[in-house]
Write a protein that holds these residues in place. Structure first.
Motif, short mmCIF file in Angstrom:
data_model
loop_
_atom_site.label_atom_id
_atom_site.label_comp_id
_atom_site.label_asym_id
_atom_site.label_seq_id
_atom_site.Cartn_x
_atom_site.Cartn_y
_atom_site.Cartn_z
N ASN A 410 0.80 -1.03 -0.08
CA ASN A 410 -0.26 -0.22 0.04
C ASN A 410 0.94 1.12 -0.17
OD1 ASN A 410 -1.85 1.83 0.26
ND2 ASN A 410 -2.89 1.29 2.29
N GLN A 411 1.02 2.05 -1.30
CA GLN A 411 2.02 2.98 -1.25
C GLN A 411 0.54 4.43 -0.84
OE1 GLN A 411 4.98 3.90 -2.08
NE2 GLN A 411 4.33 5.94 -1.34
N THR A 412 0.95 5.09 0.00
CA THR A 412 0.26 6.05 0.62
C THR A 412 0.71 7.33 0.89
OG1 THR A 412 -1.40 4.51 1.86
CG2 THR A 412 -1.38 6.69 2.34
N VAL A 463 3.97 7.01 3.42
CA VAL A 463 4.29 5.79 3.84
C VAL A 463 3.89 4.67 2.83
CG1 VAL A 463 2.01 5.45 4.91
CG2 VAL A 463 4.10 4.44 6.21
N ARG A 464 4.87 3.46 2.96
CA ARG A 464 4.41 2.34 2.02
C ARG A 464 4.71 1.33 2.97
NH1 ARG A 464 7.78 -1.23 -1.21
NH2 ARG A 464 6.71 -1.49 -3.14
N PRO A 465 3.49 0.52 3.51
CA PRO A 465 3.65 -0.67 4.16
C PRO A 465 3.39 -1.87 3.38
CG PRO A 465 1.42 0.36 4.29
CD PRO A 465 2.34 1.16 3.51
N GLN A 466 4.10 -2.90 3.65
CA GLN A 466 4.14 -4.12 3.10
C GLN A 466 3.45 -5.08 4.10
OE1 GLN A 466 6.81 -5.54 0.01
NE2 GLN A 466 8.17 -4.03 0.86
N SER A 507 6.98 -1.52 7.19
CA SER A 507 6.62 -0.06 6.48
C SER A 507 7.43 1.02 6.82
CB SER A 507 5.21 0.11 7.59
OG SER A 507 4.72 1.42 6.89
N ILE A 508 7.75 1.71 5.76
CA ILE A 508 8.76 2.61 5.71
C ILE A 508 8.03 3.97 5.17
CG2 ILE A 508 10.62 1.06 5.87
CD1 ILE A 508 11.07 2.08 2.82
N TYR A 509 8.72 5.16 5.37
CA TYR A 509 8.42 6.58 4.75
C TYR A 509 9.56 6.50 3.65
CZ TYR A 509 5.30 7.25 8.55
OH TYR A 509 4.47 7.34 9.70
N PRO A 510 9.30 6.31 2.60
CA PRO A 510 10.35 6.25 1.47
C PRO A 510 11.26 7.34 1.34
CG PRO A 510 8.40 5.23 0.68
CD PRO A 510 8.35 6.11 1.91
N ASN A 511 10.53 8.66 1.57
CA ASN A 511 11.36 9.95 1.05
C ASN A 511 12.39 10.05 2.04
OD1 ASN A 511 9.42 10.46 -0.77
ND2 ASN A 511 8.08 11.60 0.46
N SER A 512 12.25 9.76 3.21
CA SER A 512 13.39 10.27 4.43
C SER A 512 13.93 8.73 4.91
CB SER A 512 12.57 10.96 5.54
OG SER A 512 11.64 10.05 6.14
N GLY A 513 13.36 7.68 4.68
CA GLY A 513 14.00 6.57 5.22
C GLY A 513 13.49 6.19 6.36
N ARG A 514 12.70 7.08 7.18
CA ARG A 514 12.10 6.75 8.57
C ARG A 514 11.22 5.68 8.45
NH1 ARG A 514 7.78 9.11 11.84
NH2 ARG A 514 6.95 10.29 9.90
N ILE A 515 11.51 4.64 9.81
CA ILE A 515 10.59 3.53 9.83
C ILE A 515 9.42 3.74 10.55
CG2 ILE A 515 10.79 1.21 10.98
CD1 ILE A 515 13.68 1.35 10.64
N ALA A 516 8.24 3.37 9.80
CA ALA A 516 6.92 3.36 10.33
C ALA A 516 6.83 2.29 11.27
CB ALA A 516 5.98 3.48 9.18
N THR A 517 7.09 0.99 10.66
CA THR A 517 7.04 -0.08 11.52
C THR A 517 8.17 -1.08 11.01
OG1 THR A 517 4.61 -0.22 11.86
CG2 THR A 517 5.66 -2.12 12.42
N TRP A 558 -4.91 -7.14 13.96
CA TRP A 558 -3.62 -6.21 14.52
C TRP A 558 -3.78 -4.83 13.97
CZ3 TRP A 558 -2.91 -11.21 13.19
CH2 TRP A 558 -1.83 -11.72 14.16
N ASN A 559 -3.47 -3.82 14.43
CA ASN A 559 -4.00 -2.50 13.71
C ASN A 559 -3.43 -2.37 12.25
OD1 ASN A 559 -4.28 0.16 13.09
ND2 ASN A 559 -2.51 0.90 14.48
N PRO A 560 -4.32 -2.45 11.36
CA PRO A 560 -3.61 -2.47 10.10
C PRO A 560 -2.92 -1.17 9.42
CG PRO A 560 -6.04 -2.02 9.98
CD PRO A 560 -5.57 -1.98 11.40
N ARG A 561 -2.94 -0.10 10.21
CA ARG A 561 -2.28 1.04 9.64
C ARG A 561 -1.34 1.58 10.54
NH1 ARG A 561 -7.52 0.75 7.57
NH2 ARG A 561 -7.67 0.81 5.37
N PRO A 562 -0.53 0.98 11.23
CA PRO A 562 0.49 1.91 12.27
C PRO A 562 1.27 2.66 11.38
CG PRO A 562 1.38 -0.38 11.70
CD PRO A 562 -0.13 -0.20 10.97
N LEU A 563 1.35 3.94 12.08
CA LEU A 563 2.28 5.20 11.26
C LEU A 563 3.33 5.33 12.22
CD1 LEU A 563 -0.64 7.44 9.98
CD2 LEU A 563 0.72 5.82 8.45
N THR A 564 3.53 4.67 13.37
CA THR A 564 4.82 4.74 14.05
C THR A 564 4.80 3.15 14.71
OG1 THR A 564 3.64 5.30 16.28
CG2 THR A 564 4.58 6.96 14.78
#
Length: 788
Positions: A410-412, A463-466, A507-517, A558-564
């Protein structure tokens, strides 16, 4: 208060039942039942053939002719005619193929796994695990049954709210077929056909059915893209083999190809919310996006993109509904003796979908989603059933196995462009904590802005979760009905289920490389027993009174859309205990049926989603917790009548009250809130009259239908700006049928009063977005049918 209200409702229901029983016992005037009367409806709601009027459940059933007369083309159309049932496409990012089904206020609005539906959908006895692609075409259907209340014993998995049975037509012993063409508003062209061929009389027959349905949409974007369009191709091949009098073998294959532009959404409002990102985005990101994308100078994400016409959207982002769904069923039944039948139901299904949605419906990338989802499932059910010679005991026992594998990418885009704008600022200018001056006097204080500032990443929200999910479910079940004394039957049933889910997320934030999960595996196992006790009393040949107590559950996840990383957590199954009492009756020598059911349900460990604003960044927080318990009570009444030859009348009414008994403070919702997708009143009225024309000119049938829904909330927060007021839809149909019934020509209209309504909506305070999914407008159709 709730308990007293429930007690009053139960006393009222008992009084009504007693009065009706007394009225029914009165002798009715003689009628010519050969020319008029209510045809018997056979259902398999209890996994054996029974008359609808002899089934002690709250169930509605529709045959192919009834669905055709109402232009019911998919599951979603059924809700208009069934009390206390809501079916729509749910969350906007689920597209138009998603089936969000609610019965008596219980269901699931979200489509993304590991979230599971709260109402089970079954095709020829095979459970359909995912809601994407479940807004099924109903071209080659013999019957659809809607079972209200938990079906945890005979159906089990995720039927806490109820179940929908779809029964396809079986190949017959005579050569027969049908071709139907429908043309209509917005270039509608539907072509359907089927043919049944007996290869060996009474032994082997095949059937081929195909349908292509196409219609332009009714919400138009600036580039001419029409949202809400229909582009579905479906086919089915079935074999019926009866190798002997004791054996039946049914094998079928079905496939659907969906290529649509997306659900008919529009932006209905933009707003600044305290602590949200609306103002910050417009201040620094909107100018960047405006220059980059060539928008008119000075453009902002604001109300200029809200159209006064509900059928116009200003979205420019990608939009697409693509799904390929196929499956095969094998059902083998062996009548081992008059007292024992063995049945095996084997099912395999696959689904591949891509759903692109511009949820902000503007030229700015405030909320864009691109979901690629794939799933396959295998299920095996074995049943042993029978009845004693005197028919006093009917019983069924069985075992069930289900395995599912699913994968999702899911690319969001969320407030996209904000991170890039921060990187272009000359210095740290944006305080991330109230009261902190920028640039900060002390190094390390959270101020964003300036190239390379590490705090910029906190406002990188693309964010891009797999994710991946594997589910295994085992169950054993049984139910027995015994006539204790003449006319009084006791039913006992139970199901023991064991389920394990294995989940993976990265799950990551591709622009900055920050990790969502970070890459995370987790596994949970649940065990559950869902019993049922029922009693029914045959007051007369035409009156059945019944009462039941039953339980149901819906799987955890599980929470399907964790952003942290902190937002990734599991939740437990939902549970529901239901009490139901009802009446099934035939009146006036078969000229009328009256069915009534009252219910009281205790709904616990409710899986509630919160859509809130981060107190540190102003970004979105999405969580799911077992955060509440609700009491629900109400009733359903359904009437069919054929008072004179050629005239058919139908009416149904449903009432639903829901009241939270507990609600976690973390949800942010007041305990006085109401459940979403749970209107207090649902009403349907219909009338059909058929009369013969002179000589051999055939006959005319005139039909009208009315469907009403009272005020409906569309989110758990009961956001007032997305409350759908009460609305009523009126349909009509005029059909000519040849004297041989081989040909039919019909003209029909839908939503004749041009009612404006929406079927789903979302309120996202973090970004100041409010959107809605627009209901279908007035439309007409002309249908030609040939049968042989």
């Amino acid at each position: 208060m709730v308990r007293r209200s429930v007690a009053g409702a139960i006393r009222a229901g008992i009084s009504i039942s007693a009065m009706m029983a007394g009225c029914i016992a009165l002798p009715a005037a003689a009628q010519d039942t050969d020319e008029t009367g209510i045809a018997e409806i056979i259902v398999t709601a209890q996994k054996r053939e029974q008359s609808l009027q002899d089934t002690p459940l709250s169930v509605s059933a529709f045959g192919a002719a009834q669905m055709n007369a109402r232009d019911v083309t998919n599951i979603g159309n059924v809700a208009a005619y069934v009390p206390n049932v809501e079916i729509n496409s749910g969350k906007g990012d689920g597209g138009s193929t998603n089936a969000a089904i609610f019965i008596r206020g219980v269901g699931q609005n979200d489509f993304i796994f590991p979230t599971d539906p709260g109402v089970g959908v079954y095709v020829d006895g095979v459970y359909i695990a995912r809601s994407i692609g479940a807004m099924m075409d109903l071209s080659d259907i013999e019957r659809i049954e809607v079972l209200r209340g938990p079906q945890g014993t005979l159906y089990g998995k995720n039927t806490i709210g109820g179940a929908i049975n779809i029964i396809s037509s079986r190949p017959g012993n005579e050569l027969s077929g049908q071709v139907r063409t429908t043309v209509g508003a917005r270039d509608r062209i539907d072509v359907e056909g089927r043919i049944s061929v007996p290869l060996i009389p009474d032994v082997l027959a095949i059937k081929i059915a195909a349908a292509s349905k196409n219609q332009d949409g009714y919400v138009i974007r600036p580039d001419g893209t029409d949202l809400g369009d229909i582009n579905v191709d479906a086919g089915r091949f079935a074999i019926a083999w009866n190798p002997s009098e004791d054996w039946t073998v049914d094998l079928s294959f079905d496939a659907s190809r969906i290529r649509q532009n997306g659900s008919p959404q529009r932006l209905s409002d933009t707003f600044s919310f305290p602590g949200g990102l609306y103002d910050l985005y417009n201040a620094i990101a909107a100018p960047l996006v405006t220059a980059r994308d060539g928008l008119p100078a000075g453009s902002l994400f604001d109300d200029r993109w809200v159209s006064s016409d509900r059928r116009v959207s200003n979205g420019t982002g990608p939009t697409r509904d693509k799904a390929d769904v196929w499956g095969t069923n094998l059902t083998i039944a062996w009548e081992a003796s008059p007292a024992l039948t063995v049945k095996s139901i084997t099912g395999y299904r696959e689904m591949d979908a891509e759903i692109q949605v511009d949820m902000d419906q503007s030229p700015f990338p405030i909320i864009h989603t691109d979901e690629v989802q794939s799933e396959n499932q295998f299920s095996q059910e074995l049943q042993l059933s029978g009845a004693t010679e005197d028919k006093r005991l009917n019983w069924l026992v069985g075992g069930y196995y289900f395995r599912e594998r699913a994968h999702d990418v899911n690319q969001t885009l969320l407030a996209s462009g904000l991170y890039d704008a921060l990187e272009l600022l000359p210095d740290a200018l944006i305080p991330l904590v109230a009261g902190v001056p920028c640039p900060p006097p002390v190094a390390g204080l959270p101020c964003a802005g300036g190239a390379g500032n590490p705090f910029n990443a906190l406002l990188d929200l693309d964010v891009r979760p797999q994710t991946a999910l594997t589910t295994n479910n085992w169950a054993v079940f049984g139910q027995a009905s015994y006539e204790v004394v003449p006319a009084l039957t006791l039913t006992l049933g139970g199901r023991y289920s064991w389920e394990s889910k294995r989940y993976f997320i990265d799950s990551i934030y591709p622009n900055s490389g920050r990790i969502a999960t970070p890459p995370t595996h987790d596994e949970r196992t649940w065990k559950n027993f869902t019993p049922k006790i029922g009693i029914d009393y045959r007051a007369s040949d035409d009156v059945l009174l019944y009462a039941s107590w039953s339980k149901g559950f819906k799987s955890g996840g599980w929470n399907p859309r964790p952003l942290t990383p902190e937002e990734f957590k599991s939740y437990d199954p939902e549970k529901l205990t239901a009490y139901e009492a009802g009446l099934k009756s035939r009146l006036l020598d078969g000229l009328m049926t009256f069915n009534l059911a009252g219910f009281y349900s205790q709904y616990k460990d409710l899986q509630l989603q919160t859509n809130s604003v981060s107190p540190t960044t102003g970004g979105l927080i999405l969580t799911v917790d077992n955060a509440g318990s609700v009491d629900l009570y109400g009733f359903e009444a359904e009437i069919l009548a054929a008072p004179v030859p050629g005239l058919d009348l139908n009416a149904s009414i449903g009432y639903l009250h829901n009241e939270y008994q507990s609600l976690a403070a973390g949800t942010g919702y007041p305990i006085s809130n109401k459940l979403p997708k749970a209107p207090a009143w649902t009403l349907a009225l219909g009338a059909q009259y058929r009369f013969d024309l002179p000589g051999t000119m055939g006959g005319l049938t005139v039909r009208g239908d009315l469907s009403h829904r009272s005020k409906t909330y569309h989110d758990p927060a009961n956001s007032l700006t997305i409350v759908q007021p009460a609305y009523t839809v009126v349909d009509a149909r005029l059909a000519w049928t040849s004297s041989s019934e081989a040909f039919e020509v019909a003209l029909f209209g839908k939503n004749l009063t041009k009612e404006d309504y929406f079927t789903a909506a979302e309120f996202v305070p973090a970004f100041g977005v409010q959107n809605m999914v627009v209901g279908r407008p007035r439309e007409w159709g002309l249908q030609l049918t040939a049968r042989f």
